[in-house]
Design an enzyme around this catalytic site. Sequence first.
Site, mmCIF file in Angstrom:
data_model
loop_
_atom_site.group_PDB
_atom_site.id
_atom_site.type_symbol
_atom_site.label_atom_id
_atom_site.label_comp_id
_atom_site.label_asym_id
_atom_site.label_seq_id
_atom_site.Cartn_x
_atom_site.Cartn_y
_atom_site.Cartn_z
ATOM 1 N N THR A 25 19.981 -25.612 -4.485
ATOM 2 C CA THR A 25 19.327 -26.259 -3.353
ATOM 3 C C THR A 25 19.413 -27.776 -3.520
ATOM 4 O O THR A 25 19.041 -28.313 -4.566
ATOM 5 C CB THR A 25 17.864 -25.813 -3.242
ATOM 6 O OG1 THR A 25 17.834 -24.428 -2.915
ATOM 7 C CG2 THR A 25 17.113 -26.605 -2.183
ATOM 8 N N HIS A 175 20.041 -12.990 -1.782
ATOM 9 C CA HIS A 175 19.119 -13.652 -2.715
ATOM 10 C C HIS A 175 17.859 -12.793 -2.839
ATOM 11 O O HIS A 175 17.014 -12.762 -1.949
ATOM 12 C CB HIS A 175 18.776 -15.044 -2.190
ATOM 13 C CG HIS A 175 18.129 -15.938 -3.199
ATOM 14 N ND1 HIS A 175 17.657 -15.494 -4.414
ATOM 15 C CD2 HIS A 175 17.858 -17.273 -3.178
ATOM 16 C CE1 HIS A 175 17.136 -16.513 -5.086
ATOM 17 N NE2 HIS A 175 17.247 -17.604 -4.357
ATOM 18 N N ASN A 178 13.849 -15.133 -7.885
ATOM 19 C CA ASN A 178 13.086 -16.392 -7.902
ATOM 20 C C ASN A 178 11.824 -16.403 -7.056
ATOM 21 O O ASN A 178 11.406 -17.442 -6.555
ATOM 22 C CB ASN A 178 13.980 -17.561 -7.513
ATOM 23 C CG ASN A 178 15.026 -17.861 -8.560
ATOM 24 O OD1 ASN A 178 14.995 -17.324 -9.661
ATOM 25 N ND2 ASN A 178 15.976 -18.720 -8.217
ATOM 26 N N TYR A 180 11.235 -15.113 -4.091
ATOM 27 C CA TYR A 180 11.381 -15.144 -2.642
ATOM 28 C C TYR A 180 11.162 -13.741 -2.063
ATOM 29 O O TYR A 180 10.758 -12.830 -2.776
ATOM 30 C CB TYR A 180 12.715 -15.774 -2.270
ATOM 31 C CG TYR A 180 12.814 -17.202 -2.775
ATOM 32 C CD1 TYR A 180 11.827 -18.136 -2.432
ATOM 33 C CD2 TYR A 180 13.824 -17.614 -3.639
ATOM 34 C CE1 TYR A 180 11.865 -19.432 -2.923
ATOM 35 C CE2 TYR A 180 13.872 -18.917 -4.126
ATOM 36 C CZ TYR A 180 12.889 -19.824 -3.768
ATOM 37 O OH TYR A 180 12.918 -21.107 -4.257
ATOM 38 N N ASN A 232 11.710 -13.616 -14.501
ATOM 39 C CA ASN A 232 11.418 -14.934 -13.959
ATOM 40 C C ASN A 232 10.154 -14.852 -13.112
ATOM 41 O O ASN A 232 10.102 -14.114 -12.138
ATOM 42 C CB ASN A 232 12.623 -15.385 -13.110
ATOM 43 C CG ASN A 232 12.451 -16.754 -12.504
ATOM 44 O OD1 ASN A 232 11.354 -17.188 -12.214
ATOM 45 N ND2 ASN A 232 13.568 -17.433 -12.283
#
Length: 365
Positions: A25, A175, A178, A180, A232
């Site tokens: 990003t 994705h 993380n 999301y 994570n």
Amino acid sequence: MSSLFDPIDLGALRLKNHIAMAPLTRSRAVEGEVPTPLAVEYYAQRASTGLIISEATQISRQGQGYPNTPGIFTDEQVAGWKPIVDAVHARGGTMVAQLWHVGRVSIPDYQPDGGQAVAPSAIAAEGRAMRPDFSMTPFQTPRALTVDEIRSIVADYAHAAEMAKKAGFDGVEVHAANGYLIDQFLKDGSNQRTDSYGGSVENRSRFMLEVVAAVVAVWGADRVGIRLSPSNGANGTKDSDPAAIFLHAAAALKPFGLAYLHLIEGEPDTPMSIKDGAPQLAKPIREAFGGPVMLNGGLTRELAEKAIAEGRADLISSGVPVLSNPDLVERWKRNAPLNAPDKATFYGGGAKGYTDYPTLETVEA
């Protein structure tokens, strides 16, 4: 010469080496969440990596959670991505679009009509959100999605996959890492639903599998990857038994025959090292998935070679080192020193810290 520099096939993707550019990003999109024209040069500079994975790219306006991140759901965005992909191809590179919905990691500033962020359950993310002006504010409690809304988001993934094809990408990466939206469904710390999308590992995997099926219907499995982060806890998204949910998820993904699984698992004694005694799952996940696994997690050339030799990965991705070294592949080949990253320019801004990092060729000229 290390096998890092040999070609490798991931499904229909023919890569010239085992080194990928991780999604990064950079918050430089222009009005309409269109990628900046500077991104043409930025990505083309890094086309010597075997695979470029685009910065996380929202599938809808609802999916945005950070300032100036690009989308892949409008014609204007497609028109912005096309010259980028064309430039990468012109330099012999391969590029996939990473499809992104941040879920609860958003604030009303980004949401349609200033509404609430959405999530599996009405549980706020930990930490603070970045406003459009780059100031920080605490996360708010999101709204739990209805089943009909979940189905609508699956359709948004399919639409974004179609738009990525129009832009000329070679494939897409889902994705699911993380903290999301998909990760929020997978992990029981953020998913406390009691319907068919919550509770058991089978139910918590359901949304992920529906998204993958929708994207595969557009692209074919051999041009689709997925990114997972078992250990994570980004944005406070944690699970009480990561091994159970992620080994199940990997096994459930196996029948698709995806091009690859992109796994975030920090290497010990690096800044990305796993904290709080979370399990190291790369090797069993690779066995359960049964296809190529790309590993990400603070890998140097030596650690990358070690991970492949130990059977934890088939190839690796690198983030900040590729950001600050457009010619990382050549530098690793020659064991040359690396540029230091300029952290102050990671997010927002223009060419400085984006397209002006020197290569060995410019240094030696």
